[in-house]
Design an enzyme around this catalytic site. Structure first.
Site, mmCIF file in Angstrom:
data_model
loop_
_atom_site.group_PDB
_atom_site.id
_atom_site.type_symbol
_atom_site.label_atom_id
_atom_site.label_comp_id
_atom_site.label_asym_id
_atom_site.label_seq_id
_atom_site.Cartn_x
_atom_site.Cartn_y
_atom_site.Cartn_z
ATOM 1 N N GLU A 157 -1.474 1.673 -4.769
ATOM 2 C CA GLU A 157 -0.783 1.039 -3.629
ATOM 3 C C GLU A 157 -1.319 1.497 -2.273
ATOM 4 O O GLU A 157 -0.557 1.837 -1.378
ATOM 5 C CB GLU A 157 0.726 1.285 -3.741
ATOM 6 C CG GLU A 157 1.300 0.741 -5.042
ATOM 7 C CD GLU A 157 2.764 1.122 -5.283
ATOM 8 O OE1 GLU A 157 3.384 1.692 -4.384
ATOM 9 O OE2 GLU A 157 3.273 0.831 -6.384
ATOM 10 N N ASN B 268 -4.782 0.656 -8.678
ATOM 11 C CA ASN B 268 -3.583 -0.040 -9.155
ATOM 12 C C ASN B 268 -2.730 -0.496 -7.968
ATOM 13 O O ASN B 268 -2.524 0.260 -7.019
ATOM 14 C CB ASN B 268 -2.769 0.962 -10.012
ATOM 15 C CG ASN B 268 -1.628 0.330 -10.765
ATOM 16 O OD1 ASN B 268 -1.818 -0.692 -11.435
ATOM 17 N ND2 ASN B 268 -0.450 0.921 -10.677
ATOM 18 N N HIS C 57 4.957 -6.924 -10.897
ATOM 19 C CA HIS C 57 6.394 -6.936 -10.610
ATOM 20 C C HIS C 57 6.731 -8.290 -9.983
ATOM 21 O O HIS C 57 6.424 -8.543 -8.816
ATOM 22 C CB HIS C 57 6.767 -5.815 -9.634
ATOM 23 C CG HIS C 57 6.594 -4.441 -10.199
ATOM 24 N ND1 HIS C 57 7.377 -3.953 -11.233
ATOM 25 C CD2 HIS C 57 5.728 -3.441 -9.885
ATOM 26 C CE1 HIS C 57 7.006 -2.717 -11.519
ATOM 27 N NE2 HIS C 57 5.998 -2.380 -10.721
ATOM 28 N N GLU D 65 2.383 -2.907 -14.924
ATOM 29 C CA GLU D 65 3.809 -2.599 -14.683
ATOM 30 C C GLU D 65 4.664 -3.867 -14.742
ATOM 31 O O GLU D 65 5.564 -4.065 -13.919
ATOM 32 C CB GLU D 65 3.992 -1.926 -13.311
ATOM 33 C CG GLU D 65 3.140 -0.688 -13.103
ATOM 34 C CD GLU D 65 3.436 0.059 -11.803
ATOM 35 O OE1 GLU D 65 4.464 -0.219 -11.160
ATOM 36 O OE2 GLU D 65 2.616 0.924 -11.444
ATOM 37 N N ASP E 187 7.279 -6.609 -14.949
ATOM 38 C CA ASP E 187 8.691 -6.934 -15.149
ATOM 39 C C ASP E 187 9.022 -8.132 -14.270
ATOM 40 O O ASP E 187 8.306 -8.425 -13.319
ATOM 41 C CB ASP E 187 9.651 -5.747 -14.940
ATOM 42 C CG ASP E 187 9.550 -5.073 -13.584
ATOM 43 O OD1 ASP E 187 8.953 -5.665 -12.659
ATOM 44 O OD2 ASP E 187 10.071 -3.958 -13.438
HETATM 45 O O1 G3I Z 1 14.216 13.193 -10.491
HETATM 46 C C1 G3I Z 1 15.203 13.046 -9.462
HETATM 47 C C2 G3I Z 1 16.368 13.841 -9.767
HETATM 48 O O2 G3I Z 1 16.042 15.211 -9.746
HETATM 49 C C3 G3I Z 1 17.461 13.525 -8.755
HETATM 50 O O3 G3I Z 1 18.618 14.234 -9.067
HETATM 51 C C4 G3I Z 1 17.755 12.022 -8.729
HETATM 52 C C5 G3I Z 1 18.797 11.661 -7.691
HETATM 53 O O4 G3I Z 1 18.517 10.415 -7.095
HETATM 54 O O5 G3I Z 1 16.580 11.361 -8.429
HETATM 55 C C6 G3I Z 1 15.560 11.583 -9.354
HETATM 56 O O6 G3I Z 1 14.436 10.936 -8.900
HETATM 57 C C7 G3I Z 1 14.372 9.552 -9.057
HETATM 58 C C8 G3I Z 1 13.125 9.248 -9.899
HETATM 59 O O7 G3I Z 1 12.914 7.858 -9.950
HETATM 60 C C9 G3I Z 1 13.233 9.795 -11.310
HETATM 61 O O8 G3I Z 1 14.312 9.228 -11.965
HETATM 62 C C10 G3I Z 1 14.243 8.894 -7.701
HETATM 63 O O9 G3I Z 1 15.468 9.033 -6.991
HETATM 64 C C11 G3I Z 1 13.891 7.436 -7.829
HETATM 65 O O10 G3I Z 1 13.598 6.909 -6.532
HETATM 66 C C12 G3I Z 1 12.658 7.290 -8.695
HETATM 67 O O11 G3I Z 1 12.363 5.931 -8.809
HETATM 68 C C13 G3I Z 1 11.101 5.626 -9.334
HETATM 69 C C14 G3I Z 1 10.249 4.909 -8.304
HETATM 70 O O12 G3I Z 1 8.999 4.575 -8.880
HETATM 71 C C15 G3I Z 1 10.005 5.771 -7.086
HETATM 72 O O13 G3I Z 1 9.209 5.096 -6.188
HETATM 73 C C16 G3I Z 1 11.291 4.704 -10.532
HETATM 74 O O14 G3I Z 1 11.984 5.403 -11.561
HETATM 75 C C17 G3I Z 1 9.956 4.213 -11.058
HETATM 76 O O15 G3I Z 1 10.162 3.189 -12.004
HETATM 77 C C18 G3I Z 1 9.146 3.634 -9.908
HETATM 78 O O16 G3I Z 1 7.882 3.263 -10.397
HETATM 79 C C19 G3I Z 1 6.984 2.641 -9.472
HETATM 80 C C20 G3I Z 1 5.588 3.013 -9.913
HETATM 81 O O17 G3I Z 1 5.454 4.415 -10.010
HETATM 82 C C21 G3I Z 1 4.539 2.443 -8.937
HETATM 83 N N1 G3I Z 1 4.723 1.012 -8.769
HETATM 84 C C22 G3I Z 1 6.056 0.573 -8.439
HETATM 85 C C23 G3I Z 1 7.074 1.106 -9.441
HETATM 86 C C24 G3I Z 1 8.469 0.594 -9.152
HETATM 87 O O18 G3I Z 1 8.907 1.056 -7.921
#
Ligand code: G3I
Length: 361
Positions: A166, A207, A243, A272, A274
């Site tokens: 990105e 990517n 996406h 990715e 969906d």
């Molecule tokens: O791990 C912490 C945890 O310690 C904390 O207590 C909790 C409270 O909010 O948050 C947890 O972190 C979260 C993390 O996912 C793990 O679950 C974050 O808040 C959350 O923002 C994060 O979201 C991820 C996102 O990337 C972040 O940008 C999504 O799961 C994940 O599916 C998403 O994946 C991205 C790809 O890497 C790149 N392309 C886009 C895609 C979708 O956004």
């Protein structure tokens, strides 16, 4: 990528050993007349394609249904979060690969390959990095060490790495990130060179999202990888995240877009996929969603060196969508109770009986 390297990438996509699994989708209608209800990974193997999913490692540990379908339906896995920098180096110099190692071990036991995600991104960086007062030279060294240590740790166990993720805005300009600001645009080539030094056999991908169709962003990625390859930078492939949201209309021209990257001698992958919707879901929306998935897979299958098709999670039970886009959801192949949706059946049907273009290898 050299032709032998590209051929090897296709060969590994092709001839995967398929485990004898009693894990076809849960009972339900098949994809239609003549469409066998076989696991996606078996159907994809017939098409010389790896089919993958992003994996929520907490769900993998706690949820037996999730575990069974992850192992049974897919032939590659991508860690959804646990290879990201904030997880692997929460404090400077203190590494934690435990969760990622468990997923890599799971993949090995299930005959799956691993897409490594992600080495250089603007998001999910550790706070010691984003709030530290580092000079540009220090940041460059920190990035170099991060890439080297991470890729070395997983050396030989990761098939494809998302090296840079990105880096562009939708208008095709480079995204304003800590890396661009402090290191300048050369960070992208450096990242690929450093990753290649650490594991010369891993396939190295750029990517991004909203690049599946032709437009300013996709053109910018095309220009980038064409220039990198002309300069001898070891970039092997381009990942199209996939996406989609049905409220925006389904994209057209994806296969033609993938094809121009293919002609550069690059591997491609859907990384990715969906297809989200405004809630609540209904039969019409789910049918449109199924068509969205089908179009993405069709574009990949039409592309000679499209080596893998990965969904960003497979069940609505665990999805990043509702928290990121309030009011939207139902983006995955299975519903929250693991019932396969029309989208799952559409992928089964699309994978059945496809004659792919012969590979260059
Ligand atoms: O791990 C912490 C945890 O310690 C904390 O207590 C909790 C409270 O909010 O948050 C947890 O972190 C979260 C993390 O996912 C793990 O679950 C974050 O808040 C959350 O923002 C994060 O979201 C991820 C996102 O990337 C972040 O940008 C999504 O799961 C994940 O599916 C998403 O994946 C991205 C790809 O890497 C790149 N392309 C886009 C895609 C979708 O956004």
């Amino acid at each position: 990528m050299s032709l032998p390297r590209l051929a090897a990438a296709v060969a590994t996509a092709c001839c995967l050993a398929v485990l004898p699994l009693a894990t076809a989708g849960p009972a339900g209608a098949s994809g239609g007349p003549g469409v066998p209800d076989r696991p996606l990974r078996q159907l994809a193997a017939d098409d010389r394609l790896r089919i993958g999913t992003a994996v929520d490692t907490s769900a993998l540990a706690d949820d037996a249904d999730y575990r069974r379908l992850t192992g049974g339906q897919f032939s590659t896995v991508t860690p959804e979060n646990v290879m990201k920098w904030e997880v692997t180096e929460p404090r400077q110099g203190e590494y934690d690969y435990a969760a990622a190692d468990r997923l890599v071990d799971f993949a090995h036991r299930h005959g799956q390959k691993v897409r490594g995600h992600v080495l250089v991104w603007h998001n999910q960086l550790p706070s010691w990095l984003t709030s530290g007062n580092f000079t540009a030279d220090q940041l460059r060294e920190i990035l170099h060490r991060h890439i080297t240590d991470t890729v070395r740790h997983f050396k030989g166990r990761v098939w494809q790495w998302d090296v840079v993720n990105e880096a562009f805005n939708d208008d095709g300009t480079l995204r304003d990130s800590i890396w661009l600001r402090e290191l300048g645009p050369g960070y992208i080539a450096d990242a690929f060179r450093w990753a290649h030094e650490a594991d010369p056999r891993a396939l190295l991908f750029y990517n991004d999202y909203n690049t599946e169709w032709t437009g300013p962003k996709s053109d910018a990625v095309y220009d980038l990888v064409r220039r990198l390859r002309a300069e001898g930078v070891p970039v092997d492939g381009v990942g199209f995240q996939g996406h989609l949201g049905i409220q925006y209309g389904l994209p057209t021209g994806m296969a033609a877009n993938f094809a121009r990257f293919d002609r550069l001698g690059l591997a491609t992958a859907v990384t990715e996929a969906d297809v989200r919707m405004e809630m609540p879901a209904d039969a019409e929306k789910l049918a449109t969603q199924a068509e969205g998935y089908r179009l993405l897979l069709d574009a990949c299958l039409r592309t000679r060196h499209c080596v893998s098709f990965t969904v960003w999670g497979f069940t609505d039970k665990y999805s990043w969508v509702p928290s990121t886009f309030p009011g939207e959801g139902a983006a995955n192949l299975y519903d929250e109770d693991y019932r396969p949706k029309p989208a799952y059946r559409a992928l089964q049907a699309e994978l059945t009986g496809r004659a792919r273009p012969a590979s260059a290898g």
